[in-house]
Design a protein around this motif. Structure first.
Motif, PDB file in Angstrom:
ATOM      1  N   ALA A  11      65.040  46.345  45.738  1.00  0.00           N
ATOM      2  CA  ALA A  11      65.076  47.181  44.533  1.00  0.00           C
ATOM      3  C   ALA A  11      64.661  48.596  44.916  1.00  0.00           C
ATOM      4  CB  ALA A  11      64.155  46.610  43.446  1.00  0.00           C
ATOM      5  N   LEU A  12      64.828  49.507  43.986  1.00  0.00           N
ATOM      6  CA  LEU A  12      64.466  50.904  44.204  1.00  0.00           C
ATOM      7  C   LEU A  12      62.994  51.114  43.851  1.00  0.00           C
ATOM      8  CD1 LEU A  12      65.519  53.762  44.946  1.00  0.00           C
ATOM      9  CD2 LEU A  12      65.994  54.099  42.501  1.00  0.00           C
ATOM     10  N   TYR A  13      62.276  51.821  44.724  1.00  0.00           N
ATOM     11  CA  TYR A  13      60.847  52.066  44.521  1.00  0.00           C
ATOM     12  C   TYR A  13      60.512  53.536  44.717  1.00  0.00           C
ATOM     13  CZ  TYR A  13      60.125  47.021  44.684  1.00  0.00           C
ATOM     14  OH  TYR A  13      60.166  45.677  44.412  1.00  0.00           O
ATOM     15  N   GLY A  14      59.460  53.951  44.047  1.00  0.00           N
ATOM     16  CA  GLY A  14      58.891  55.277  44.234  1.00  0.00           C
ATOM     17  C   GLY A  14      57.394  55.206  43.958  1.00  0.00           C
ATOM     18  N   ARG A  45      56.302  58.848  39.198  1.00  0.00           N
ATOM     19  CA  ARG A  45      57.093  58.393  38.053  1.00  0.00           C
ATOM     20  C   ARG A  45      56.406  58.764  36.748  1.00  0.00           C
ATOM     21  NH1 ARG A  45      56.921  54.831  34.310  1.00  0.00           N
ATOM     22  NH2 ARG A  45      54.969  54.006  35.119  1.00  0.00           N
ATOM     23  N   GLN A  46      55.095  58.576  36.697  1.00  0.00           N
ATOM     24  CA  GLN A  46      54.361  58.901  35.476  1.00  0.00           C
ATOM     25  C   GLN A  46      54.384  60.398  35.199  1.00  0.00           C
ATOM     26  OE1 GLN A  46      50.474  57.243  36.102  1.00  0.00           O
ATOM     27  NE2 GLN A  46      51.152  55.127  35.762  1.00  0.00           N
ATOM     28  N   ALA A  47      54.300  61.194  36.246  1.00  0.00           N
ATOM     29  CA  ALA A  47      54.243  62.643  36.060  1.00  0.00           C
ATOM     30  C   ALA A  47      55.602  63.225  35.670  1.00  0.00           C
ATOM     31  CB  ALA A  47      53.742  63.313  37.339  1.00  0.00           C
ATOM     32  N   LEU A  66      53.092  51.732  44.447  1.00  0.00           N
ATOM     33  CA  LEU A  66      54.530  51.835  44.213  1.00  0.00           C
ATOM     34  C   LEU A  66      54.921  51.278  42.852  1.00  0.00           C
ATOM     35  CD1 LEU A  66      56.046  50.808  47.678  1.00  0.00           C
ATOM     36  CD2 LEU A  66      55.419  53.079  46.839  1.00  0.00           C
ATOM     37  N   ALA A  67      55.968  51.857  42.301  1.00  0.00           N
ATOM     38  CA  ALA A  67      56.539  51.375  41.045  1.00  0.00           C
ATOM     39  C   ALA A  67      57.986  50.980  41.300  1.00  0.00           C
ATOM     40  CB  ALA A  67      56.474  52.465  39.970  1.00  0.00           C
ATOM     41  N   ILE A  93      60.552  51.538  35.088  1.00  0.00           N
ATOM     42  CA  ILE A  93      60.861  52.886  34.600  1.00  0.00           C
ATOM     43  C   ILE A  93      61.229  52.845  33.123  1.00  0.00           C
ATOM     44  CG2 ILE A  93      63.348  52.941  35.100  1.00  0.00           C
ATOM     45  CD1 ILE A  93      62.721  55.812  36.244  1.00  0.00           C
ATOM     46  N   GLY A  94      60.966  53.933  32.448  1.00  0.00           N
ATOM     47  CA  GLY A  94      61.337  54.047  31.038  1.00  0.00           C
ATOM     48  C   GLY A  94      60.204  53.744  30.093  1.00  0.00           C
TER      49      GLY A  94
END
Length: 302
Positions: free
Chosen positions: A167-170, A175-177, A246-247, A301-302
């Motif tokens: 899956a895609l991670y960051g 992500r929160q910012a 990571l998210a 996300i979202g």
């Protein structure tokens, strides 16, 4: 020789040597003295050489007798070993196993399993070979391979553990910012083109070149880059979901999945040390299947 040597002939020599005489050998073999005398004489005539020298203190081996005794002791040891194995009393499997795997699998899945295996089978030593290239088990570059592959070689046998989800991670803080625009504006990291057999690598060609800022030829190194904030990228879920920094930015991408296999060469699959290792590691990996198949994390996300 008029007839081939038999195990009973070797047992006879062993019994006479240990007893240093006929009487003790007869008692050990549960036959009478005359039978021992007759069989030993017949054996020496068939061999064409004496096996013992008859002395006042007993029977001493000749050089030929010492060779026969050494063979008898080796065979006796093998017979007892076979008996123990067939009756379930064989000592624990021992020796060395050379295991080939990838750094990411070793660091995130296998090392604790290897620790538990060693605690269960301390007489087995593990020699772990790390690398992304497939070693040739036919040439004994390794005894066992634990690898992600959709097409295991026909010369190998083993067990399919599950499907490795990607899956895609960051970074969670990024992500929160940056919110939902994060994926559209973030730099990307990816695996090097020398790993282009993976679909996840081939798909990075669709990215704008200026957004792909970092490549590595190691999945573990790629995970480090994502966690450091260099960019977002696709990772196996068993890595991304256990790193708190990571998210997960997408659901698992079905096209990127690869099968996780535990493989060995068919010629050694029945060796006790190989069999016990394969059975143990397969049983330990089964409870980890939700993690491996991406069912333990969430799309965040979202």
């Amino acid at each position: 020789m008029s007839k081939p040597l038999a195990w009973d002939d070797l047992r006879l020599v062993k019994a006479v040597a240990e007893a240093k005489g006929m009487a003790g050998a007869a008692a050990a073999l549960q036959v009478d003295h005359s039978t021992i005398f007759r069989r030993l004489g017949a054996l020496e005539r068939a061999l064409g050489t004496p096996l013992f020298e008859r002395r006042r203190g007993g029977y001493d081996l000749t050089p030929a007798g010492e060779e026969v005794l050494a063979a008898a002791e080796r065979i006796d040891s093998e017979v007892h070993r076979l008996e123990r194995r067939l009756t379930g009393k064989e000592i624990a499997p021992a020796g060395e196993i050379r295991v080939a795997t990838a750094d990411s699998l070793l660091m995130h899945l296998l090392t604790p399993l290897f620790y538990r295996f060693r605690a269960t089978c301390p007489a087995i030593r593990l020699d772990v070979v790390i690398g992304n290239s497939a070693l040739n088990l036919s040439r004994r570059d390794a005894d066992i391979a634990i690898r992600a592959t959709d097409t295991p070689p026909e010369t190998l046998v083993g067990r399919r553990i599950g499907s490795i989800a990607w899956a895609l991670y960051g970074r969670g803080q990024d992500r929160q910012a940056r919110g939902e625009a994060f994926i559209d504006t973030a730099d990307w990291v990816a695996l090097s083109q020398d790993m282009a057999s993976l679909k996840v690598v081939r798909d990075t060609r669709q990215l704008q070149p200026e957004r792909l800022v970092y490549r590595a030829n190691s999945v573990l190194a790629l995970a480090e880059a994502v966690e450091a904030g260099i960019g977002i990228g696709h990772l196996p879920c068993f890595i991304g979901d256990v790193r708190p920094g990571l998210a997960r930015l997408s659901d698992p991408v079905r096209d990127y999945a690869a099968e996780l296999w535990l493989l060995t060469h068919q010629d050694i699959r029945h060796a006790p040390r190989i069999r016990v290792f394969m059975d143990f590691i397969a049983a330990e990996l089964v409870p980890l299947r939700p993690l491996i198949e991406g069912m333990s994390g969430q799309f965040q996300i979202g």
